[in-house]
Design an enzyme around this catalytic site. Structure first.
Site, PDB file in Angstrom:
ATOM      1  NE  ARG A  53     -42.090 -61.165 -14.581  1.00  0.00           N
ATOM      2  CZ  ARG A  53     -41.988 -62.023 -15.584  1.00  0.00           C
ATOM      3  NH1 ARG A  53     -42.829 -63.016 -15.713  1.00  0.00           N
ATOM      4  NH2 ARG A  53     -41.037 -61.908 -16.477  1.00  0.00           N
ATOM      5  CE  LYS A  54     -39.939 -58.085 -18.940  1.00  0.00           C
ATOM      6  NZ  LYS A  54     -39.321 -58.085 -20.250  1.00  0.00           N
ATOM      7  CD1 TRP A 102     -34.853 -64.151 -13.183  1.00  0.00           C
ATOM      8  CD2 TRP A 102     -33.473 -65.887 -12.943  1.00  0.00           C
ATOM      9  NE1 TRP A 102     -34.600 -64.657 -14.430  1.00  0.00           N
ATOM     10  CE2 TRP A 102     -33.756 -65.722 -14.319  1.00  0.00           C
ATOM     11  CE3 TRP A 102     -32.621 -66.909 -12.561  1.00  0.00           C
ATOM     12  CZ2 TRP A 102     -33.212 -66.551 -15.308  1.00  0.00           C
ATOM     13  CZ3 TRP A 102     -32.093 -67.724 -13.546  1.00  0.00           C
ATOM     14  CH2 TRP A 102     -32.396 -67.537 -14.889  1.00  0.00           C
ATOM     15  CG  ASP A 117     -31.896 -66.904 -23.672  1.00  0.00           C
ATOM     16  OD1 ASP A 117     -32.800 -67.283 -24.427  1.00  0.00           O
ATOM     17  OD2 ASP A 117     -32.009 -65.926 -22.920  1.00  0.00           O
TER      18      ASP A 117
END
Length: 173
Positions: A5-6, A39, A172
């Site tokens: 994806r990146k 997102w 996180d």
């Protein structure tokens, strides 16, 4: 999947800027957004619109619409918003709204011309700093106000966003 994806995101952005060719033969599996943060879902829909328009659905366009939101920045993520706008401008229905949004973004630029990736990390940074402070100075009076500040931003699902105004809970935090 994350690395793929990146890579597709990076190559697509380079292509949008005229510095490379668009990725070819992007596998449809790359666009699976189940259990992804909001997102990332927006980013995947944008990549689908840009690289594989033949499989775009109305749900993809709907997923992109929050990128047009004026203020605050949707989910505190300038990056997702900009990628979404790259995709939305391909649809004549959204072109004027994209132009208007880009004008607003231009007004938000920092003196050097850039934008931060996200709008902030106030909740995340306060939580991490509080954990560190509690470890080294467990009776420090600042801990109570830090804890109160973080607790005031708790979401209905029990989680926390990484910054104020983010609705998506983040593991996180």
């Amino acid at each position: 999947a994350r690395a793929a994806r990146k890579l597709v995101t990076f190559r697509t952005l380079l292509a949008e800027l005229g510095a490379a060719e668009y990725p070819r033969a992007v596998p449809e599996a790359l666009f699976q957004a189940d259990h992804q943060p909001s997102w990332v879902r927006l980013q995947l829909s944008a990549l689908k619109v840009i690289t594989t328009p033949r499989i775009v659905t109305e749900d993809d366009w709907a997923c992109l619409r929050p990128a047009l939101r004026p203020r605050p920045v949707w989910e505190g993520c300038h990056f997702a918003r900009l990628v979404g706008l790259f995709a939305l401008r391909r649809n004549p229905v959204y072109r004027q709204a994209v132009r208007d949004t880009l004008r607003r973004i231009a007004a938000e630029q920092r003196p050097g011309g850039g934008l931060p990736f996200i709008t902030g990390l106030d909740v995340f940074a306060t939580a991490i700093a509080g954990i560190a402070l509690a470890r080294v100075a467990p009776h420090d009076p600042r801990l109570a106000s830090m804890a109160d500040g973080v607790a005031a931003r708790q979401h209905p699902d029990g989680g926390f966003g990484y910054t104020t105004g983010v609705c998506q809970s983040d593991v996180d935090d």
